[in-house]
Design a protein around this motif. Structure first.
Motif, PDB file in Angstrom:
ATOM      1  N   PRO A  33     -52.730  85.237 -72.143  1.00  0.00           N
ATOM      2  CA  PRO A  33     -52.009  86.618 -70.766  1.00  0.00           C
ATOM      3  C   PRO A  33     -50.798  86.621 -70.325  1.00  0.00           C
ATOM      4  O   PRO A  33     -50.734  86.128 -70.228  1.00  0.00           O
ATOM      5  CB  PRO A  33     -53.174  86.040 -69.591  1.00  0.00           C
ATOM      6  N   GLY A  34     -50.607  88.014 -69.883  1.00  0.00           N
ATOM      7  CA  GLY A  34     -49.294  88.372 -69.284  1.00  0.00           C
ATOM      8  C   GLY A  34     -48.740  89.678 -69.330  1.00  0.00           C
ATOM      9  O   GLY A  34     -49.050  90.221 -69.772  1.00  0.00           O
ATOM     10  N   LEU A  35     -47.172  89.535 -69.020  1.00  0.00           N
ATOM     11  CA  LEU A  35     -46.321  90.798 -69.422  1.00  0.00           C
ATOM     12  C   LEU A  35     -45.676  90.777 -70.710  1.00  0.00           C
ATOM     13  O   LEU A  35     -44.637  89.798 -70.108  1.00  0.00           O
ATOM     14  CB  LEU A  35     -45.425  90.630 -68.049  1.00  0.00           C
ATOM     15  N   TYR A  36     -46.087  91.725 -71.116  1.00  0.00           N
ATOM     16  CA  TYR A  36     -45.221  92.253 -72.674  1.00  0.00           C
ATOM     17  C   TYR A  36     -44.007  92.922 -72.361  1.00  0.00           C
ATOM     18  O   TYR A  36     -44.652  94.265 -72.729  1.00  0.00           O
ATOM     19  CB  TYR A  36     -45.776  91.516 -73.745  1.00  0.00           C
ATOM     20  N   ILE A  37     -43.037  92.693 -72.570  1.00  0.00           N
ATOM     21  CA  ILE A  37     -41.317  93.581 -72.631  1.00  0.00           C
ATOM     22  C   ILE A  37     -41.310  94.298 -73.676  1.00  0.00           C
ATOM     23  O   ILE A  37     -40.329  92.993 -74.919  1.00  0.00           O
ATOM     24  CB  ILE A  37     -40.440  93.330 -72.180  1.00  0.00           C
ATOM     25  N   VAL A  38     -42.288  94.992 -74.228  1.00  0.00           N
ATOM     26  CA  VAL A  38     -41.919  96.037 -75.885  1.00  0.00           C
ATOM     27  C   VAL A  38     -40.806  97.228 -76.114  1.00  0.00           C
ATOM     28  O   VAL A  38     -41.063  97.940 -75.829  1.00  0.00           O
ATOM     29  CB  VAL A  38     -43.269  96.173 -76.512  1.00  0.00           C
ATOM     30  N   ALA A  39     -40.096  95.932 -77.263  1.00  0.00           N
ATOM     31  CA  ALA A  39     -38.866  97.242 -77.502  1.00  0.00           C
ATOM     32  C   ALA A  39     -39.913  97.886 -78.763  1.00  0.00           C
ATOM     33  O   ALA A  39     -40.920  97.655 -79.464  1.00  0.00           O
ATOM     34  CB  ALA A  39     -38.091  96.872 -78.478  1.00  0.00           C
ATOM     35  N   THR A  40     -39.434  99.158 -78.428  1.00  0.00           N
ATOM     36  CA  THR A  40     -39.776 100.652 -79.555  1.00  0.00           C
ATOM     37  C   THR A  40     -38.646 101.327 -79.258  1.00  0.00           C
ATOM     38  O   THR A  40     -37.409 101.168 -79.635  1.00  0.00           O
ATOM     39  CB  THR A  40     -40.137 101.855 -78.449  1.00  0.00           C
ATOM     40  N   PRO A  41     -38.973 102.334 -80.923  1.00  0.00           N
ATOM     41  CA  PRO A  41     -38.069 102.681 -81.538  1.00  0.00           C
ATOM     42  C   PRO A  41     -36.862 103.531 -81.157  1.00  0.00           C
ATOM     43  O   PRO A  41     -37.314 103.971 -79.917  1.00  0.00           O
ATOM     44  CB  PRO A  41     -38.678 103.178 -82.954  1.00  0.00           C
ATOM     45  N   ILE A  42     -35.510 103.564 -81.174  1.00  0.00           N
ATOM     46  CA  ILE A  42     -34.655 104.467 -80.458  1.00  0.00           C
ATOM     47  C   ILE A  42     -34.645 106.195 -81.579  1.00  0.00           C
ATOM     48  O   ILE A  42     -34.027 107.574 -80.369  1.00  0.00           O
ATOM     49  CB  ILE A  42     -33.302 103.977 -80.617  1.00  0.00           C
ATOM     50  N   GLY A  43     -35.217 105.817 -82.065  1.00  0.00           N
ATOM     51  CA  GLY A  43     -34.792 107.303 -82.925  1.00  0.00           C
ATOM     52  C   GLY A  43     -36.189 107.254 -84.140  1.00  0.00           C
ATOM     53  O   GLY A  43     -36.764 108.128 -84.213  1.00  0.00           O
ATOM     54  N   ASN A  44     -36.195 105.634 -85.458  1.00  0.00           N
ATOM     55  CA  ASN A  44     -36.692 106.466 -86.810  1.00  0.00           C
ATOM     56  C   ASN A  44     -37.793 105.453 -85.816  1.00  0.00           C
ATOM     57  O   ASN A  44     -37.905 103.594 -85.384  1.00  0.00           O
ATOM     58  CB  ASN A  44     -36.364 105.343 -87.405  1.00  0.00           C
ATOM     59  N   LEU A  45     -39.653 106.029 -85.967  1.00  0.00           N
ATOM     60  CA  LEU A  45     -40.709 105.304 -85.904  1.00  0.00           C
ATOM     61  C   LEU A  45     -40.743 104.007 -87.110  1.00  0.00           C
ATOM     62  O   LEU A  45     -41.792 103.373 -86.728  1.00  0.00           O
ATOM     63  CB  LEU A  45     -41.875 106.301 -85.648  1.00  0.00           C
ATOM     64  N   GLY A  46     -39.716 103.616 -87.910  1.00  0.00           N
ATOM     65  CA  GLY A  46     -40.265 102.946 -88.823  1.00  0.00           C
ATOM     66  C   GLY A  46     -40.057 101.107 -88.232  1.00  0.00           C
ATOM     67  O   GLY A  46     -40.374 100.252 -88.476  1.00  0.00           O
ATOM     68  N   ASP A  47     -38.753 101.535 -86.972  1.00  0.00           N
ATOM     69  CA  ASP A  47     -38.671 100.658 -86.613  1.00  0.00           C
ATOM     70  C   ASP A  47     -38.846  99.578 -85.403  1.00  0.00           C
ATOM     71  O   ASP A  47     -38.817  99.573 -84.006  1.00  0.00           O
ATOM     72  CB  ASP A  47     -36.717 100.573 -85.977  1.00  0.00           C
ATOM     73  N   MET A  48     -40.619  99.535 -85.836  1.00  0.00           N
ATOM     74  CA  MET A  48     -41.105  98.394 -84.530  1.00  0.00           C
ATOM     75  C   MET A  48     -41.824  97.398 -85.918  1.00  0.00           C
ATOM     76  O   MET A  48     -41.438  96.923 -86.484  1.00  0.00           O
ATOM     77  CB  MET A  48     -42.774  99.617 -85.074  1.00  0.00           C
ATOM     78  N   THR A  49     -41.966  96.217 -85.102  1.00  0.00           N
ATOM     79  CA  THR A  49     -42.036  94.916 -85.081  1.00  0.00           C
ATOM     80  C   THR A  49     -43.150  94.856 -85.402  1.00  0.00           C
ATOM     81  O   THR A  49     -44.192  95.193 -84.550  1.00  0.00           O
ATOM     82  CB  THR A  49     -41.196  93.778 -84.221  1.00  0.00           C
ATOM     83  N   ILE A  50     -43.609  93.306 -86.301  1.00  0.00           N
ATOM     84  CA  ILE A  50     -45.256  93.371 -86.479  1.00  0.00           C
ATOM     85  C   ILE A  50     -45.725  92.933 -85.013  1.00  0.00           C
ATOM     86  O   ILE A  50     -47.293  93.045 -84.434  1.00  0.00           O
ATOM     87  CB  ILE A  50     -45.041  91.782 -87.550  1.00  0.00           C
ATOM     88  N   ARG A  51     -45.132  92.222 -84.330  1.00  0.00           N
ATOM     89  CA  ARG A  51     -45.540  91.597 -83.063  1.00  0.00           C
ATOM     90  C   ARG A  51     -45.546  92.241 -81.890  1.00  0.00           C
ATOM     91  O   ARG A  51     -46.459  92.518 -81.355  1.00  0.00           O
ATOM     92  CB  ARG A  51     -44.150  90.347 -82.174  1.00  0.00           C
ATOM     93  N   ALA A  52     -44.738  93.688 -81.530  1.00  0.00           N
ATOM     94  CA  ALA A  52     -44.908  94.939 -80.636  1.00  0.00           C
ATOM     95  C   ALA A  52     -46.496  94.907 -81.374  1.00  0.00           C
ATOM     96  O   ALA A  52     -47.319  96.078 -80.758  1.00  0.00           O
ATOM     97  CB  ALA A  52     -44.020  95.410 -80.674  1.00  0.00           C
ATOM     98  N   LEU A  53     -46.361  95.769 -82.760  1.00  0.00           N
ATOM     99  CA  LEU A  53     -47.772  96.496 -83.329  1.00  0.00           C
ATOM    100  C   LEU A  53     -49.301  96.022 -82.689  1.00  0.00           C
ATOM    101  O   LEU A  53     -49.839  95.968 -82.871  1.00  0.00           O
ATOM    102  CB  LEU A  53     -48.014  96.141 -84.653  1.00  0.00           C
ATOM    103  N   GLU A  54     -48.989  94.193 -82.972  1.00  0.00           N
ATOM    104  CA  GLU A  54     -49.935  93.374 -82.720  1.00  0.00           C
ATOM    105  C   GLU A  54     -50.428  93.166 -81.165  1.00  0.00           C
ATOM    106  O   GLU A  54     -51.320  93.716 -80.660  1.00  0.00           O
ATOM    107  CB  GLU A  54     -49.601  92.000 -83.602  1.00  0.00           C
ATOM    108  N   THR A  55     -49.095  93.284 -80.564  1.00  0.00           N
ATOM    109  CA  THR A  55     -49.277  92.903 -78.923  1.00  0.00           C
ATOM    110  C   THR A  55     -49.834  94.426 -78.570  1.00  0.00           C
ATOM    111  O   THR A  55     -51.202  94.586 -77.197  1.00  0.00           O
ATOM    112  CB  THR A  55     -47.962  93.391 -78.275  1.00  0.00           C
ATOM    113  N   LEU A  56     -49.647  95.999 -78.795  1.00  0.00           N
ATOM    114  CA  LEU A  56     -49.774  96.712 -78.503  1.00  0.00           C
ATOM    115  C   LEU A  56     -51.374  97.574 -78.916  1.00  0.00           C
ATOM    116  O   LEU A  56     -52.012  98.093 -77.993  1.00  0.00           O
ATOM    117  CB  LEU A  56     -49.176  97.769 -78.826  1.00  0.00           C
ATOM    118  N   ALA A  57     -51.528  96.568 -79.795  1.00  0.00           N
ATOM    119  CA  ALA A  57     -53.138  97.145 -79.972  1.00  0.00           C
ATOM    120  C   ALA A  57     -54.226  96.326 -79.576  1.00  0.00           C
ATOM    121  O   ALA A  57     -55.311  96.341 -79.398  1.00  0.00           O
ATOM    122  CB  ALA A  57     -53.774  96.505 -81.787  1.00  0.00           C
TER     123      ALA A  57
END
Length: 312
Positions: A37-61
């Motif tokens: 539990p907690g607040l996660y500050i998640v970076a997202t792509p600035i243009g190319n949607l392929g620039d996502m990290t696995i950690r970001a995907l797991e957290t958003l999922a």
């Protein structure tokens, strides 16, 4: 092995256990591990949607709640990876009302993710007060690093990156913009600015006028996108290039530090003494040499003399 990817599941297998949270990359589905539990500050792509990290995907999922500037913009990214978390809008116009609700979710032990429309949250985007309030309440705040226009432009600018000042957007009004540029002029650092396309020509002209037309700079546009470009040159050259153009897209201006001013013996001694209060002679001499563009060996010998107290 540390950093291994979660076990891969094909779409057919995913259908059999579809109740488990996960995400898609192309035709493949992956199960996601829920973070603490907690607040996660998640970076997202600035243009190319392929620039996502696995950690970001797991957290958003697996997040119980995703706070975003514009749910329509964030939904495009989520749909790309088959993510369907609960969304709530959090932006400068509703932050005061939404912040208590997000803090209440954190108090209940929920996983909350904060994203911006593009890039790393809190960098010229809302979110600072939420992080401040969450930290003050004792909630876990976790950064998930990723895309950032600031860093992307800096590393391709071919300008010094050891000392950097990010100054955000310049004021829109002419006089306020020029005053701000004059404040930034003497800062001994590489400057990074964001700018909107329709103000680029005016800002570059004012920067060249206030900082000097020979000061090195770079303009990075549409980073990570199909028409990405980085143009390097002096501020005078860049101002002339865009004087009659109407560019599109997100723009970052990177400006090299000012040329070192001529420093007299008294100035050098003052700087060395200040550095010696924090650093040993060798590192103090290296720091002052970098700031002044001076000879490190000579400064080191002078630092040893000052350290020994052989001069007043």
């Amino acid at each position: 092995m540390q950093g291994d990817h979660p076990r891969r599941r094909t779409p057919a297998l995913a259908a059999e256990t579809g109740s488990r949270p996960g995400y898609h990359i192309g035709p493949h589905r992956f199960e996601a591990a829920r973070p603490a539990p907690g607040l996660y500050i998640v970076a997202t792509p600035i243009g190319n949607l392929g620039d996502m990290t696995i950690r970001a995907l797991e957290t958003l999922a697996t997040a119980d709640l995703v706070a975003c500037e514009d749910t329509r913009v964030t939904r495009v990214l989520l749909d790309r990876y088959g993510l369907k978390p609960r969304l709530t809008a959090y932006h400068e116009h509703n932050a005061a009302a939404e912040r208590p609700r997000i803090l209440a979710a954190l108090a209940e032990g929920k996983v909350v993710a904060l994203v911006s429309d593009a890039g790393t949250p809190l960098v010229s985007d809302p979110g600072y007060k939420l992080v401040e309030a969450a930290a003050a309440a004792g909630h876990k705040v976790v950064p998930l690093p990723g895309a950032s226009a600031l860093l992307a432009a800096l590393v391709v600018s071919a300008l010094p990156s050891d000392t950097v000042l990010f100054a955000g957007f310049l004021p829109a009004r002419t006089e306020a913009r020029r005053r701000r540029i004059e404040e930034l002029a003497p800062v001994p650092a590489t400057l990074v600015l964001y700018e909107s396309p329709h103000r680029l020509a005016e800002s570059l002209a004012d920067l060249a006028d206030r900082l000097g037309p020979e000061r090195p700079a770079a303009v990075a546009r549409e980073l990570t996108k199909a028409f990405e470009e980085t143009v390097r040159g002096s501020l005078g050259e860049l101002a002339g290039r865009w004087a009659d153009k109407d560019p599109r897209g997100e723009i970052v201006i990177v400006i090299g530090p000012p040329a070192p001013a001529e420093a007299g013996p008294d100035d050098i001694d003052r700087m060395l003494r200040a550095a010696l209060e924090r650093l040993p002679p060798g590192k103090a001499a290296a720091e002052v040499a970098r700031l002044l563009g001076a000879d490190r060996k000579a400064l080191y010998e002078r630092a040893l003399t000052l350290k020994a107290g052989d001069v007043p």
